[in-house]
Design a protein around this motif. Structure first.
Motif, PDB file in Angstrom:
ATOM      1  N   UNK A 119      26.319 -35.770   5.562  1.00 15.78           N
ATOM      2  CA  UNK A 119      27.012 -35.927   6.836  1.00 15.78           C
ATOM      3  C   UNK A 119      25.992 -36.105   7.949  1.00 15.78           C
ATOM      4  N   UNK A 120      26.398 -36.824   8.991  1.00 16.62           N
ATOM      5  CA  UNK A 120      25.565 -37.006  10.175  1.00 16.62           C
ATOM      6  C   UNK A 120      26.245 -36.304  11.345  1.00 16.62           C
ATOM      7  N   UNK A 121      25.476 -35.509  12.068  1.00 18.07           N
ATOM      8  CA  UNK A 121      25.978 -34.835  13.267  1.00 18.07           C
ATOM      9  C   UNK A 121      25.269 -35.400  14.493  1.00 18.07           C
ATOM     10  N   UNK A 122      26.078 -35.804  15.446  1.00 14.90           N
ATOM     11  CA  UNK A 122      25.558 -36.443  16.665  1.00 14.90           C
ATOM     12  C   UNK A 122      25.375 -35.410  17.763  1.00 14.90           C
ATOM     13  N   UNK A 123      24.252 -35.536  18.467  1.00 15.79           N
ATOM     14  CA  UNK A 123      23.992 -34.680  19.623  1.00 15.79           C
ATOM     15  C   UNK A 123      24.639 -35.335  20.851  1.00 15.79           C
ATOM     16  N   UNK A 124      25.661 -34.720  21.453  1.00 13.25           N
ATOM     17  CA  UNK A 124      26.327 -35.340  22.605  1.00 13.25           C
ATOM     18  C   UNK A 124      25.379 -35.621  23.763  1.00 13.25           C
ATOM     19  N   UNK A 125      24.291 -34.866  23.840  1.00  9.94           N
ATOM     20  CA  UNK A 125      23.361 -35.054  24.958  1.00  9.94           C
ATOM     21  C   UNK A 125      22.411 -36.220  24.723  1.00  9.94           C
ATOM     22  N   UNK A 126      22.186 -36.597  23.444  1.00  9.05           N
ATOM     23  CA  UNK A 126      21.226 -37.661  23.162  1.00  9.05           C
ATOM     24  C   UNK A 126      21.470 -38.190  21.750  1.00  9.05           C
ATOM     25  N   UNK A 127      21.920 -39.434  21.664  1.00  2.00           N
ATOM     26  CA  UNK A 127      22.204 -40.025  20.356  1.00  2.00           C
ATOM     27  C   UNK A 127      20.957 -40.143  19.481  1.00  2.00           C
ATOM     28  N   UNK A 128      19.781 -40.132  20.090  1.00  2.00           N
ATOM     29  CA  UNK A 128      18.548 -40.228  19.315  1.00  2.00           C
ATOM     30  C   UNK A 128      18.187 -38.908  18.628  1.00  2.00           C
ATOM     31  N   UNK A 129      18.949 -37.870  18.920  1.00  2.00           N
ATOM     32  CA  UNK A 129      18.679 -36.557  18.315  1.00  2.00           C
ATOM     33  C   UNK A 129      19.759 -36.192  17.280  1.00  2.00           C
ATOM     34  N   UNK A 186       9.218 -42.664  14.836  1.00  2.00           N
ATOM     35  CA  UNK A 186       8.092 -41.743  15.016  1.00  2.00           C
ATOM     36  C   UNK A 186       8.275 -40.492  14.165  1.00  2.00           C
ATOM     37  N   UNK A 187       7.472 -39.479  14.458  1.00  2.00           N
ATOM     38  CA  UNK A 187       7.542 -38.227  13.698  1.00  2.00           C
ATOM     39  C   UNK A 187       8.822 -37.455  14.033  1.00  2.00           C
ATOM     40  N   UNK A 188       9.351 -36.752  13.028  1.00  2.00           N
ATOM     41  CA  UNK A 188      10.506 -35.891  13.283  1.00  2.00           C
ATOM     42  C   UNK A 188      10.481 -34.717  12.308  1.00  2.00           C
ATOM     43  N   UNK A 189      11.190 -33.657  12.693  1.00  2.00           N
ATOM     44  CA  UNK A 189      11.219 -32.428  11.904  1.00  2.00           C
ATOM     45  C   UNK A 189      12.183 -32.563  10.729  1.00  2.00           C
ATOM     46  N   UNK A 190      11.817 -31.909   9.647  1.00  2.00           N
ATOM     47  CA  UNK A 190      12.671 -31.825   8.458  1.00  2.00           C
ATOM     48  C   UNK A 190      12.743 -30.361   8.045  1.00  2.00           C
ATOM     49  N   UNK A 203      17.342 -33.818   8.486  1.00  3.86           N
ATOM     50  CA  UNK A 203      16.381 -34.565   9.299  1.00  3.86           C
ATOM     51  C   UNK A 203      16.768 -34.375  10.768  1.00  3.86           C
ATOM     52  N   UNK A 204      15.785 -33.979  11.563  1.00  2.00           N
ATOM     53  CA  UNK A 204      16.070 -33.607  12.946  1.00  2.00           C
ATOM     54  C   UNK A 204      15.114 -34.302  13.910  1.00  2.00           C
ATOM     55  N   UNK A 205      15.346 -35.541  14.230  1.00  2.25           N
ATOM     56  CA  UNK A 205      14.449 -36.242  15.170  1.00  2.25           C
ATOM     57  C   UNK A 205      14.539 -35.648  16.578  1.00  2.25           C
ATOM     58  N   UNK A 206      13.422 -35.754  17.291  1.00  2.00           N
ATOM     59  CA  UNK A 206      13.401 -35.314  18.681  1.00  2.00           C
ATOM     60  C   UNK A 206      13.331 -33.823  18.879  1.00  2.00           C
ATOM     61  N   UNK A 207      12.956 -33.062  17.822  1.00  2.00           N
ATOM     62  CA  UNK A 207      12.899 -31.608  17.952  1.00  2.00           C
ATOM     63  C   UNK A 207      11.598 -31.079  17.365  1.00  2.00           C
ATOM     64  N   UNK A 208      10.945 -30.145  18.081  1.00  4.47           N
ATOM     65  CA  UNK A 208       9.753 -29.491  17.511  1.00  4.47           C
ATOM     66  C   UNK A 208      10.164 -28.580  16.361  1.00  4.47           C
ATOM     67  N   UNK A 209       9.183 -28.167  15.568  1.00  2.13           N
ATOM     68  CA  UNK A 209       9.489 -27.388  14.368  1.00  2.13           C
ATOM     69  C   UNK A 209      10.228 -26.091  14.672  1.00  2.13           C
ATOM     70  N   UNK A 210       9.775 -25.357  15.670  1.00  2.00           N
ATOM     71  CA  UNK A 210      10.416 -24.077  15.969  1.00  2.00           C
ATOM     72  C   UNK A 210      11.883 -24.268  16.324  1.00  2.00           C
ATOM     73  N   UNK A 211      12.167 -25.261  17.170  1.00  2.00           N
ATOM     74  CA  UNK A 211      13.552 -25.535  17.550  1.00  2.00           C
ATOM     75  C   UNK A 211      14.350 -26.032  16.353  1.00  2.00           C
ATOM     76  N   UNK A 212      13.713 -26.798  15.474  1.00  2.00           N
ATOM     77  CA  UNK A 212      14.397 -27.303  14.293  1.00  2.00           C
ATOM     78  C   UNK A 212      14.800 -26.167  13.356  1.00  2.00           C
TER      79      UNK A 212
END
Length: 227
Positions: A119-129, A186-190, A203-212
């Motif tokens: 499943x894909x979950x969309x971030x309402x604040x930013x589609x790139x996340x 680019x790089x993204x957290x997994x 897969x969590x693009x646009x997020x640092x590891x701690x936040x991921x």
């Protein structure tokens, strides 16, 4: 030559008869009044060695008991895909479903699952996340090994996951790890988790590891249940 019966002849070399008395026969030179014999160092070492072996055996039985209890507690897991998780909204577009199904099928080819999820979950604040989550449920005897297998699958799809490290798994237990890989954006957290009943990766693009890691625990809270 005398004809006397042999039994009537004196036996000059015959030993004195043994006098059987009521006193007990002693088989050692130790005086009974000396008290119990003290065991030597060798005997003490033997008892210590036996105690160590018994303790090790009991520890092994205890470890097996804990492991069995953990398997029984975690084996009946379920994964769902609710409309919203951790503030994210499920993306039901054709493109999102196609991407999720592709990775879910790849996972099922490497790990024999009873049920799989993509499943894909969309971030309402930013589609790139947007977060792409895939995994499944089955009885896993070695959860960490299967999670590492799943990270290896990522290397085939995107690139090698680097900086992989354990993070707190949350109330469901098991093991959770996060790392970084690269893609078109680019790089993204997994991040991924595994226990004796489930395994999943996100897969969590646009997020640092701690936040991921924090987000992964929140997602797990919303998608995983146990019988």
């Amino acid at each position: 030559m005398s004809d006397a019966h042999l039994t009537e002849r004196p036996l000059a070399d015959e030993p004195e008869p043994i006098d059987l008395t009521e006193e007990p026969i002693r088989l050692s030179n130790r005086n009974p009044q000396d008290g119990p014999r003290r065991r030597g160092p060798q005997s003490r070492r033997g008892r210590i060695a036996l105690a160590v072996l018994l303790a090790a055996g009991l520890a092994g039985v205890g470890a097996l008991g804990v492991a069995g209890w953990r398997v029984a507690q975690q084996k009946d897991a379920r994964l769902a895909a609710p409309a919203t998780v951790a503030g994210l909204q499920r993306d039901d577009s054709e493109r999102a479903r196609s991407t999720a199904d592709y990775l879910r099928d790849g996972l099922s080819a490497d790990i024999d699952l009873d049920r799989s999820l993509g499943v894909v979950y969309r971030d309402p604040a930013d589609d790139k996340r947007s977060v792409l989550l895939f995994g499944g449920t089955t009885l896993l005897w070695q959860p960490e090994r299967d999670l590492d297998t799943l990270f290896g699958l990522m290397a085939d799809e995107t690139g090698k996951v680097t900086g992989l490290r354990k993070v707190p798994a949350g109330r469901f237990g098991g093991v959770m790890k996060c790392g970084t890989t690269s893609g078109d954006g680019g790089d993204f957290a997994v991040c991924g988790w595994a226990d004796h009943g489930s395994v999943a990766l996100a897969m969590m693009p646009g997020r640092p590891l701690n936040a991921a890691g924090d987000l992964m625990r929140q997602i797990r809270e919303d998608v995983q249940t146990r019988s």
